[in-house]
Design a protein around this motif. Structure first.
Motif, mmCIF file in Angstrom:
data_model
loop_
_atom_site.group_PDB
_atom_site.id
_atom_site.type_symbol
_atom_site.label_atom_id
_atom_site.label_comp_id
_atom_site.label_asym_id
_atom_site.label_seq_id
_atom_site.Cartn_x
_atom_site.Cartn_y
_atom_site.Cartn_z
ATOM 1 N N TRP A 96 4.979 2.335 -9.878
ATOM 2 C CA TRP A 96 4.520 1.425 -8.907
ATOM 3 C C TRP A 96 4.969 1.631 -7.613
ATOM 4 C CZ3 TRP A 96 6.110 -3.019 -12.698
ATOM 5 C CH2 TRP A 96 5.084 -3.256 -13.606
ATOM 6 N N TRP A 97 4.381 1.317 -6.488
ATOM 7 C CA TRP A 97 4.870 1.417 -5.275
ATOM 8 C C TRP A 97 5.018 0.070 -4.566
ATOM 9 C CZ3 TRP A 97 1.694 5.621 -1.991
ATOM 10 C CH2 TRP A 97 2.160 6.942 -2.502
ATOM 11 N N VAL A 98 5.951 -0.176 -3.447
ATOM 12 C CA VAL A 98 5.839 -1.284 -2.751
ATOM 13 C C VAL A 98 5.472 -1.058 -1.405
ATOM 14 C CG1 VAL A 98 7.352 -3.087 -2.064
ATOM 15 C CG2 VAL A 98 7.710 -2.180 -4.345
ATOM 16 N N LYS A 99 4.387 -1.801 -0.720
ATOM 17 C CA LYS A 99 3.930 -1.469 0.341
ATOM 18 C C LYS A 99 3.680 -2.959 1.045
ATOM 19 C CE LYS A 99 3.998 2.767 -0.034
ATOM 20 N NZ LYS A 99 5.089 3.766 0.633
ATOM 21 N N ARG A 100 3.332 -2.954 2.493
ATOM 22 C CA ARG A 100 2.764 -4.071 3.110
ATOM 23 C C ARG A 100 1.227 -4.072 3.419
ATOM 24 N NH1 ARG A 100 6.204 -7.732 5.604
ATOM 25 N NH2 ARG A 100 7.975 -6.441 5.755
ATOM 26 N N VAL A 101 0.943 -5.272 3.230
ATOM 27 C CA VAL A 101 -0.850 -5.419 3.340
ATOM 28 C C VAL A 101 -0.792 -5.674 4.879
ATOM 29 C CG1 VAL A 101 -2.660 -6.774 3.056
ATOM 30 C CG2 VAL A 101 -1.015 -6.384 1.005
ATOM 31 N N THR A 102 -1.515 -4.757 5.469
ATOM 32 C CA THR A 102 -1.796 -4.900 7.027
ATOM 33 C C THR A 102 -3.366 -5.235 7.330
ATOM 34 O OG1 THR A 102 -2.132 -2.374 6.983
ATOM 35 C CG2 THR A 102 -0.012 -3.249 7.653
ATOM 36 N N ALA A 103 -4.205 -4.945 6.280
ATOM 37 C CA ALA A 103 -5.509 -5.353 6.513
ATOM 38 C C ALA A 103 -6.300 -5.631 5.374
ATOM 39 C CB ALA A 103 -6.431 -4.369 7.467
ATOM 40 N N GLY A 104 -7.134 -6.661 5.227
ATOM 41 C CA GLY A 104 -7.741 -7.164 4.135
ATOM 42 C C GLY A 104 -9.198 -6.909 4.341
ATOM 43 N N PRO A 105 -10.095 -7.115 3.141
ATOM 44 C CA PRO A 105 -11.565 -6.658 3.085
ATOM 45 C C PRO A 105 -12.412 -6.945 4.463
ATOM 46 C CG PRO A 105 -10.918 -7.850 1.084
ATOM 47 C CD PRO A 105 -9.761 -7.791 2.146
ATOM 48 N N GLY A 106 -12.841 -6.013 4.998
ATOM 49 C CA GLY A 106 -13.805 -6.545 6.269
ATOM 50 C C GLY A 106 -12.904 -6.466 7.674
ATOM 51 N N GLU A 107 -11.679 -6.215 7.639
ATOM 52 C CA GLU A 107 -10.661 -6.400 8.646
ATOM 53 C C GLU A 107 -10.669 -4.940 9.321
ATOM 54 O OE1 GLU A 107 -7.057 -8.001 7.462
ATOM 55 O OE2 GLU A 107 -7.774 -10.039 8.004
ATOM 56 N N PRO A 108 -10.480 -4.692 10.554
ATOM 57 C CA PRO A 108 -10.128 -3.193 10.872
ATOM 58 C C PRO A 108 -9.108 -2.487 10.315
ATOM 59 C CG PRO A 108 -10.064 -4.779 12.932
ATOM 60 C CD PRO A 108 -10.316 -5.569 11.773
ATOM 61 N N MET A 109 -9.218 -1.355 10.121
ATOM 62 C CA MET A 109 -8.140 -0.313 9.538
ATOM 63 C C MET A 109 -7.162 -0.040 10.645
ATOM 64 S SD MET A 109 -9.504 1.987 6.241
ATOM 65 C CE MET A 109 -11.199 1.934 6.747
ATOM 66 N N PRO A 110 -6.148 -0.097 10.625
ATOM 67 C CA PRO A 110 -5.051 0.376 11.762
ATOM 68 C C PRO A 110 -5.551 1.913 11.881
ATOM 69 C CG PRO A 110 -3.780 -0.837 10.166
ATOM 70 C CD PRO A 110 -5.164 -0.681 9.558
ATOM 71 N N ASP A 111 -5.364 2.496 13.160
ATOM 72 C CA ASP A 111 -5.624 3.738 13.715
ATOM 73 C C ASP A 111 -7.098 4.110 13.598
ATOM 74 O OD1 ASP A 111 -2.853 4.370 13.890
ATOM 75 O OD2 ASP A 111 -3.035 5.246 11.557
#
Length: 153
Positions: A96-111
């Motif tokens: 497993w990894w631990v990460k932060r959610v920055t965008a959900g379904p339909g939201e713009p992806m960073p970059d």
């Protein structure tokens, strides 16, 4: 053996079974994961432990425990890997990894600005120098998110 001894023995057996079932239920609902590496600094440090609640209610900004992606093929192929139900101390590498959610379904992806596909989340490391996240492996399928972190130790 007297009847009171039988009742005592039966009581011990019932107590052991109830304890075992309680532990099983807790492990189905909660997971304890040790942080390895610096990808979540400054929020979480190497050696910290986090308690995550297994849930499908994920929001942007949540820190989540997620199934590690296939190193070459990303999260698209991670779901084909054998599933690991529980983390075990001393096992390497971590499933497993631990990460932060920055965008959900339909939201713009960073970059890129492209929308996150339905049923996926864009996950990033808090440490900007670590790029072993959705920037490298693509959006993570929702079914690979184990749960949301509720506490760190």
């Amino acid at each position: 053996m007297t009847s009171s001894n039988w009742f005592f023995a039966l009581g011990l057996i019932v107590a052991a079974l109830l304890t075992a079932e309680s532990v099983r239920q807790l492990r189905r609902r909660w997971v304890l994961v040790e942080i390895k590496g610096v990808s979540m600094e400054p929020a979480l440090h190497d050696g910290d432990e986090v308690l995550a609640k297994r849930t499908r209610n994920i929001a942007v900004g949540d820190i989540v425990v997620v199934t590690a992606p296939d190193p070459r093929l990303g999260w698209a192929e991670a779901k084909r890997a054998p599933s690991v139900k529980f983390a075990s101390r001393g096992s390497a590498p971590s499933p497993w990894w631990v990460k932060r959610v920055t965008a959900g379904p339909g939201e713009p992806m960073p970059d890129s600005g492209e929308p996150v596909p339905p049923g996926h989340y864009f996950l990033l490391s808090d440490n900007p120098e670590v790029r072993d996240d959705s920037r490298r492996h693509g959006p993570c399928p929702a079914n690979l998110i184990v749960g949301s972190v509720i506490r760190s130790f």
